[in-house]
Design a protein around this motif. Sequence first.
Motif, PDB file in Angstrom:
ATOM      1  N   PRO A 131       0.588  -0.902   0.286  1.00 49.26           N
ATOM      2  CA  PRO A 131       0.250  -0.097   0.152  1.00 49.26           C
ATOM      3  C   PRO A 131       0.847   1.278   0.150  1.00 49.26           C
ATOM      4  O   PRO A 131       1.774   1.676   0.504  1.00 49.26           O
ATOM      5  N   ARG A 132       0.397   2.040  -0.690  1.00 53.12           N
ATOM      6  CA  ARG A 132       1.278   3.526  -1.343  1.00 53.12           C
ATOM      7  C   ARG A 132       0.254   4.732   0.258  1.00 53.12           C
ATOM      8  O   ARG A 132      -0.658   5.132  -0.835  1.00 53.12           O
ATOM      9  N   SER A 133       0.906   5.376   0.423  1.00 54.96           N
ATOM     10  CA  SER A 133      -0.051   6.449   0.962  1.00 54.96           C
ATOM     11  C   SER A 133       0.811   7.790   0.843  1.00 54.96           C
ATOM     12  O   SER A 133       2.205   7.991   1.100  1.00 54.96           O
ATOM     13  N   THR A 144      -0.049  11.843   1.989  1.00 57.51           N
ATOM     14  CA  THR A 144      -0.818  13.080   2.732  1.00 57.51           C
ATOM     15  C   THR A 144      -1.008  13.644   1.468  1.00 57.51           C
ATOM     16  O   THR A 144      -0.085  14.588   0.858  1.00 57.51           O
ATOM     17  N   ARG A 204      -6.013  12.255   3.112  1.00 59.41           N
ATOM     18  CA  ARG A 204      -4.975  11.740   2.638  1.00 59.41           C
ATOM     19  C   ARG A 204      -6.067  10.645   1.266  1.00 59.41           C
ATOM     20  O   ARG A 204      -6.798  10.446   1.689  1.00 59.41           O
ATOM     21  N   VAL A 239      -4.694   6.012  -0.101  1.00 57.28           N
ATOM     22  CA  VAL A 239      -4.133   5.462  -0.193  1.00 57.28           C
ATOM     23  C   VAL A 239      -4.412   4.734  -1.313  1.00 57.28           C
ATOM     24  O   VAL A 239      -5.601   4.399  -1.624  1.00 57.28           O
ATOM     25  N   ALA A 244      -4.151   1.287  -3.111  1.00 57.06           N
ATOM     26  CA  ALA A 244      -3.966  -0.639  -2.684  1.00 57.06           C
ATOM     27  C   ALA A 244      -4.302  -1.473  -3.508  1.00 57.06           C
ATOM     28  O   ALA A 244      -5.602  -1.208  -4.147  1.00 57.06           O
ATOM     29  N   THR A 258      -9.039  -3.672  -0.877  1.00 50.90           N
ATOM     30  CA  THR A 258      -8.952  -3.126   0.881  1.00 50.90           C
ATOM     31  C   THR A 258     -10.423  -4.308   0.987  1.00 50.90           C
ATOM     32  O   THR A 258     -11.892  -4.831   0.107  1.00 50.90           O
ATOM     33  N   THR A 281      -8.170   4.995  -1.598  1.00 50.36           N
ATOM     34  CA  THR A 281      -9.143   5.549  -0.392  1.00 50.36           C
ATOM     35  C   THR A 281      -9.102   6.452   0.122  1.00 50.36           C
ATOM     36  O   THR A 281      -7.316   7.372  -0.076  1.00 50.36           O
ATOM     37  N   THR A 318     -14.261   8.048   5.200  1.00 54.32           N
ATOM     38  CA  THR A 318     -13.513   7.392   3.625  1.00 54.32           C
ATOM     39  C   THR A 318     -13.844   7.288   2.625  1.00 54.32           C
ATOM     40  O   THR A 318     -15.133   6.931   2.908  1.00 54.32           O
ATOM     41  N   THR A 327     -13.753   5.392  -1.334  1.00 56.54           N
ATOM     42  CA  THR A 327     -12.952   4.555  -1.982  1.00 56.54           C
ATOM     43  C   THR A 327     -13.175   3.987  -3.082  1.00 56.54           C
ATOM     44  O   THR A 327     -14.558   3.775  -3.130  1.00 56.54           O
TER      45      THR A 327
END
Length: 367
Positions: free
Chosen positions: A240-242, A244, A260, A262, A264, A267, A280, A333, A335
């Motif tokens: 997963p890559r987050s 900001t 943020r 994310v 992935a 999920t 997300t 959130t 997605t």
Amino acid sequence: MAQDSPLSSCPRCGAPARPGQRFCPNCGLSEEEAFSYLSVQPPQPASGQQAPAVPVMAARPLARRLPRQRWLLPVLLALVLLVALGYIVAGFVGVPVPGFPSHAQGPVTTLTLNATVTYASARLTIQRVQQAQTFADDPQATADGMLRIFLHEENPTASPIMYNLYQCVHLLVPGKGAEAPLLVTANGPLVPQASRNNLLDFAVPLNLPLSKLTLRLGTANEAQMDIPLTSKPDLSRYAPRSVTLNTQLQYFGLNWTVTRAVLAWSTAGQQAPRGKVFLTLTLTVENTLAQTAIPGSPYDYIRLQTANGDRIAPSYSTLPVAFVQGANGQGGTVTFSVPQQDQQFTLIMGQSGSGMQSASTTIRLAS
């Protein structure tokens, strides 16, 4: 001889007669044969003369000996059956006997990987792989070569995770394509906060080195992840890559902030669709109105536009339908399932017929 018989001894062998005995205990001559025997005996020679030689009749077997032959055959048959049963049992339990495959384990080559990847929200660790001519403890194993994967599975979520390892795990074998496992020792749902160890066996020619084999996670309709069977494989692209963010917009009289993003591959216990990943977005809301604001379901008023102009509805969302007066930092959130290669999107808020002006902002994910 019988008690009332005038014979006091056997005329053939001279053994004394016993009361009630119909046969001579020495030579087996019957009482009837005794009288016939006497009738054909030559006269006794005078004193001093030698008696002519008389051929002696062969003794007949006693009738009382016949029952032994009746139980001898069943006993022999029972012994043969016991020996055959013991042979079969020995073959099945692994004793090396002709006609049964040998259960002795041959040489095994082992490679440690300890590579972890997330599939359908489950954390899967490929601990090690083994290669051998066959595996003695696998009833499905072939004799042309086998590969075994030691897999550790964890469910870190609060919901059961459903997948079938016979369908979602394949081994890419040169010249054979994608091979499904012949054996999976543990399958079925993975309950919340649970873990288990698993063995997956594949038919692989023994002459193929591990470096030419690839483990693939994902069905034909899912985003597939390819894991090379080498020491310390690089799986960073599947992590997963987050990112900001501090992207703001106004909609329905509310101040929205995207804090943020994310990316992935899975999920909520689901693997992304083929060629897609899940994006997300985390949003917070400030309500400066003098009343509760009710924008409604985010599935109705939020869309994400991709680089090619497609507008995507949310796949999942935890945003509330209403925000009370004075709310600050309340949110959730949302997605979306987006193309894997896209790094920039447009977040759009608006609903036809609501009378509210739509709003949009750009979401950039490039690092």
